[in-house]
Design a protein around this motif. Structure first.
Motif, PDB file in Angstrom:
ATOM      1  N   PRO A   1       0.895  -1.263  -0.130  1.00 13.17           N
ATOM      2  CA  PRO A   1      -0.034  -0.072   0.211  1.00 13.17           C
ATOM      3  C   PRO A   1       0.719   0.798  -0.003  1.00 13.17           C
ATOM      4  N   GLY A   2       0.421   2.386  -0.266  1.00 11.17           N
ATOM      5  CA  GLY A   2       0.793   3.910  -0.750  1.00 11.17           C
ATOM      6  C   GLY A   2       1.640   4.263   1.195  1.00 11.17           C
ATOM      7  N   ALA A   3       2.540   4.044   0.979  1.00 14.55           N
ATOM      8  CA  ALA A   3       3.126   5.483   2.180  1.00 14.55           C
ATOM      9  C   ALA A   3       2.437   6.080   3.420  1.00 14.55           C
ATOM     10  N   GLU A   4       1.085   6.583   2.730  1.00 15.18           N
ATOM     11  CA  GLU A   4       0.373   6.822   4.002  1.00 15.18           C
ATOM     12  C   GLU A   4      -0.299   5.967   4.492  1.00 15.18           C
ATOM     13  N   PHE A   5      -0.753   4.776   4.302  1.00 16.56           N
ATOM     14  CA  PHE A   5      -0.768   3.555   5.342  1.00 16.56           C
ATOM     15  C   PHE A   5       0.355   2.213   5.833  1.00 16.56           C
ATOM     16  N   LEU A   6       1.225   3.014   5.486  1.00 13.42           N
ATOM     17  CA  LEU A   6       2.754   2.050   5.469  1.00 13.42           C
ATOM     18  C   LEU A   6       3.993   3.099   5.387  1.00 13.42           C
ATOM     19  N   PRO A   7       3.897   3.578   5.626  1.00 10.91           N
ATOM     20  CA  PRO A   7       5.191   4.680   6.585  1.00 10.91           C
ATOM     21  C   PRO A   7       6.495   3.440   5.841  1.00 10.91           C
ATOM     22  N   PRO A   8       7.668   4.450   4.965  1.00  9.98           N
ATOM     23  CA  PRO A   8       8.508   2.996   4.616  1.00  9.98           C
ATOM     24  C   PRO A   8       9.961   3.377   6.107  1.00  9.98           C
ATOM     25  N   ASP A   9       9.576   4.288   6.598  1.00  9.45           N
ATOM     26  CA  ASP A   9      10.151   3.773   8.066  1.00  9.45           C
ATOM     27  C   ASP A   9      10.284   3.125   9.437  1.00  9.45           C
ATOM     28  N   ASP A  10       8.890   2.576   9.393  1.00 15.08           N
ATOM     29  CA  ASP A  10       8.896   1.195  10.223  1.00 15.08           C
ATOM     30  C   ASP A  10       8.573  -0.015   9.635  1.00 15.08           C
ATOM     31  N   LYS A  11       9.504  -0.859  10.211  1.00 21.38           N
ATOM     32  CA  LYS A  11       9.810  -1.954   9.117  1.00 21.38           C
ATOM     33  C   LYS A  11       9.328  -3.111   9.819  1.00 21.38           C
ATOM     34  N   GLY A  12       8.869  -2.934  10.825  1.00 20.30           N
ATOM     35  CA  GLY A  12       7.573  -3.446  11.580  1.00 20.30           C
ATOM     36  C   GLY A  12       8.304  -4.637  12.296  1.00 20.30           C
ATOM     37  N   ARG A  13       8.126  -6.009  12.071  1.00 19.65           N
ATOM     38  CA  ARG A  13       8.689  -7.181  13.314  1.00 19.65           C
ATOM     39  C   ARG A  13       9.840  -7.135  13.302  1.00 19.65           C
ATOM     40  N   LEU A  14      10.383  -6.750  11.731  1.00 22.22           N
ATOM     41  CA  LEU A  14      12.666  -6.817  11.538  1.00 22.22           C
ATOM     42  C   LEU A  14      13.008  -6.286  13.016  1.00 22.22           C
ATOM     43  N   LEU A  15      11.942  -5.469  13.460  1.00 25.10           N
ATOM     44  CA  LEU A  15      12.439  -4.557  14.872  1.00 25.10           C
ATOM     45  C   LEU A  15      13.136  -5.847  15.472  1.00 25.10           C
ATOM     46  N   VAL A  16      12.542  -6.690  15.699  1.00 29.81           N
ATOM     47  CA  VAL A  16      12.941  -7.811  16.250  1.00 29.81           C
ATOM     48  C   VAL A  16      13.106  -9.151  16.227  1.00 29.81           C
ATOM     49  N   THR A  17      12.815  -9.262  15.363  1.00 26.50           N
ATOM     50  CA  THR A  17      13.277 -10.366  15.047  1.00 26.50           C
ATOM     51  C   THR A  17      14.847 -10.630  14.012  1.00 26.50           C
ATOM     52  N   ARG A  18      14.740  -9.444  13.526  1.00 25.24           N
ATOM     53  CA  ARG A  18      16.350  -8.648  12.724  1.00 25.24           C
ATOM     54  C   ARG A  18      16.164  -9.891  11.550  1.00 25.24           C
ATOM     55  N   THR A  19      15.452  -9.992  11.190  1.00 22.73           N
ATOM     56  CA  THR A  19      15.009 -11.061   9.501  1.00 22.73           C
ATOM     57  C   THR A  19      14.852 -10.120   8.838  1.00 22.73           C
ATOM     58  N   PRO A  20      15.361 -10.358   8.013  1.00 22.61           N
ATOM     59  CA  PRO A  20      15.070  -9.368   6.473  1.00 22.61           C
ATOM     60  C   PRO A  20      13.170  -9.821   5.995  1.00 22.61           C
ATOM     61  N   ASP A  21      13.082 -10.880   5.714  1.00 21.77           N
ATOM     62  CA  ASP A  21      12.127 -11.619   5.770  1.00 21.77           C
ATOM     63  C   ASP A  21      10.520 -10.214   6.681  1.00 21.77           C
ATOM     64  N   ASP A  22      10.955 -10.406   7.344  1.00 25.44           N
ATOM     65  CA  ASP A  22       9.880  -9.937   8.365  1.00 25.44           C
ATOM     66  C   ASP A  22       9.615  -8.581   8.312  1.00 25.44           C
ATOM     67  N   ALA A  23      10.875  -7.624   6.858  1.00 20.91           N
ATOM     68  CA  ALA A  23      10.559  -6.146   7.019  1.00 20.91           C
ATOM     69  C   ALA A  23       8.716  -6.122   6.531  1.00 20.91           C
ATOM     70  N   TYR A  24       8.337  -4.132   7.191  1.00 23.16           N
ATOM     71  CA  TYR A  24       6.984  -4.839   7.178  1.00 23.16           C
ATOM     72  C   TYR A  24       5.866  -5.503   7.979  1.00 23.16           C
ATOM     73  N   ALA A  25       5.883  -6.611   8.618  1.00 20.13           N
ATOM     74  CA  ALA A  25       5.212  -7.944   8.891  1.00 20.13           C
ATOM     75  C   ALA A  25       4.707  -6.653   9.858  1.00 20.13           C
ATOM     76  N   PHE A  26       3.581  -7.541  10.538  1.00 23.91           N
ATOM     77  CA  PHE A  26       2.585  -7.079  12.021  1.00 23.91           C
ATOM     78  C   PHE A  26       2.545  -7.889  13.051  1.00 23.91           C
ATOM     79  N   LYS A  27       1.752  -8.217  13.540  1.00 25.05           N
ATOM     80  CA  LYS A  27       0.826  -8.525  14.191  1.00 25.05           C
ATOM     81  C   LYS A  27      -0.775  -9.009  13.222  1.00 25.05           C
ATOM     82  N   VAL A  28      -1.386  -9.753  13.001  1.00 21.36           N
ATOM     83  CA  VAL A  28      -2.891  -9.365  12.360  1.00 21.36           C
ATOM     84  C   VAL A  28      -3.812  -8.707  13.782  1.00 21.36           C
ATOM     85  N   PRO A  29      -3.808  -7.302  13.457  1.00 23.71           N
ATOM     86  CA  PRO A  29      -4.873  -7.349  14.637  1.00 23.71           C
ATOM     87  C   PRO A  29      -5.941  -7.947  14.744  1.00 23.71           C
TER      88      PRO A  29
END
Lengths: 347, 347
Positions: free
Chosen positions: A244-272
């Motif tokens: 989705p566009g940056a208004e919904f998915l700001p590029p700076d927040d890489k999501g779960r990658l911050l926790v796992t340090r795994t590139p595959d987890d870039a922009y992954a989030f917990k399904v709310p």
């Protein structure tokens, strides 16, 4: 004749909203495979047994602004129980008017999620409860600071001793987290129209809500949003099919990658969880959509590669409104007063 | 013989804590001349009759953060019902982390005061209720802004129609103020030990509390702190006899002079209620004393020209603790959700 008797008995059962063990319509059968009702009683927390005292103490702490550096921000400041357990803002405003980086997740039914926070960084409610207290942008306190404050409030000495019997020194940061977790585990919202439907009351959902449910299953929403919370039990990249566009998915927040340090987890989030979603706009980790129908449409294109028609979007949203359950009834706790030796708010 | 019978009867009456119409001890008689108990029911507000609907709506608005510009500050943020109706800070922190200029007065029993705010600038709770909403340093909103927001929340349209029946356009700023006032008028704290004493239960106060009461009357405290609220019904200069230091009386805040523009009112403030004072440190309009005994001693020198001994100060403070009443039991309201057309928080 036998058919008539069975039909009459079934009619009586449906009329009394008693669960039907079999013979449910196919949509209900499918729904029961995918979803579970919100329990009416809190689940047990491993290593943290509940008690009346611990729930009451946890409630006090949840509403306690003296957990924060300037004694003006409580858990309840951002997790407003009267606003669906969230704060109705894109991101929270915390200590020193600093803004958070992600939308405040609801605390309601959060105990049913497999992990806490948008990226699952906290394994459970106890671990999560301590984080905002010591976050520089949320409550701005320290572990030592909050323990020193509570130890110097005589009323809390009694409450901690009651909640953690037999402990020589019960006012610890870990016990603060445990009590908060036990209270938050009580914040369940059972008895939504959808839960009544799952229990066998086929009239609990309107025809359009049922159509929305059918679409929710057919189009694939339920492949991630399932279980008791319709979410909360897995991670998924935001933009499985189309980013989705940056208004919904700001590029700076890489999501779960911050926790796992795994590139595959870039922009992954917990399904709310979608429970009470009609109460908790704005949506997404970015708090960027104020319209449930818009959020459904974005999910369709981004996650499923499906362009939902406006009518389909409306029907799915109507189904989601049926996930609004009975909101917790909370009597505000009376908090024990500070005394002259209680540490004062930092300024 | 007759004396014995009377004594026995009196003993029975006292033992059952029934009010004695006469023959009370002289301290109780004096106390009844000077003070009145906190009523158990809210007084009627002129031109603003109470109803179940109006109280419920007022409660919702009291906890409603969407009254503020950024949807994050409610009346309840600074008037914490669980913290004696105040916020336990020297001055509040409001919109944009701006600090207030005076200590937050408790909202508990405030309806019994003759006017609102430290300088009496608002004639009643309704007038006062609107001020923080539109204050640039408190909630940062405008009259138009808050009305537009509430009008765009469908649930509020129903609640205002219920609370203000027969009005074509019930969501107005004045009706917001009226509903808030009616709810706040319910925030009474009857049944303190002192109230039970006034009702004739002479054992409701301990010996030291009675000694404190006697000192409170003899030394002259009660010449200003009297009536139901032990204050709240008049203004007095801070420093009648001797002006306190700048730490307690900052020279920049001229008090009621700001309202009346009368030089005689320089450094005059509303005599604050002492009800629940043990719950509402820090003290004075400046929020500058964290210790009730210190505050009592400062009052002695500044207002009465009396140097209380440490023992006398302790006794008066013990009496003041007996003014802590039954705190309100408030079930948190569930607030109606915003919809896509609801104005969003200003950023």
């Amino acid at each position: 004749m036998r058919q008539i008797i069975v039909a009459a008995a079934v009619g009586w059962l449906v009329g009394s909203a008693v669960a039907l063990p079999a013979r449910a319509d196919p949509l209900l059968e499918k729904a029961r495979e995918l979803f579970r009702p919100i329990p009416t009683k809190p689940p047990e927390l491993p290593g943290n047994p509940a008690s009346v005292a611990k729930v009451e103490l946890g409630k006090m702490l949840f509403f306690e602004p003296r957990l924060s550096a300037e004694h003006n921000i409580a858990c309840a400041t951002c997790h407003q129980i009267g606003l669906g357990g969230a704060d109705g803002r894109p991101v929270a405003i915390g200590h020193n008017w600093q803004r958070g980086t992600r939308n405040v997740p609801t605390i309601l039914n959060a105990v049913l999620d497999t992990a806490q926070s948008w990226d699952g960084r906290a394994k459970d409610l106890a671990e999560q409860s301590g984080r905002p207290i010591t976050s520089a942008i949320v409550m701005g306190n320290t572990r030592e600071g909050v323990v020193a404050t509570l130890r110097a409030i005589p009323g809390y000495r009694d409450f901690f001793a009651w909640a953690f019997p037999g402990e020589a020194d019960p006012i610890t940061f870990e016990n603060i987290e445990k009590a908060l977790a036990v209270f938050q585990a009580t914040l369940l919202t059972p008895d939504s129209p959808f839960d009544r439907y799952l229990a066998g009351d086929e009239k609990a959902l309107s025809p359009v809500e049922k159509e929305g449910l059918a679409l929710f299953v057919e189009k694939g929403c339920a492949s991630c949003h399932q279980g008791a919370n319709l979410g909360g039990d897995r991670y998924a990249p935001f933009g499985v099919v189309q980013r989705p566009g940056a208004e919904f998915l700001p590029p700076d927040d890489k999501g779960r990658l911050l926790v796992t340090r795994t590139p595959d987890d870039a922009y992954a989030f917990k399904v709310p969880s979608l429970r009470n979603v009609a109460l908790t706009a704005p949506y997404f980790h970015s708090g960027s959509s104020w319209d449930l129908e818009q959020a459904v449409a974005v999910m369709g294109t981004a996650q499923l590669g499906v362009e939902l028609t406006p009518e389909e979007t409306k029907k799915v949203a109507a189904f989601l409104v049926s996930l609004t359950g009975r909101q917790p009834s909370i009597v505000l706790p009376v908090l024990p007063p500070s005394v002259p030796s209680t540490p004062r708010p930092r300024t």
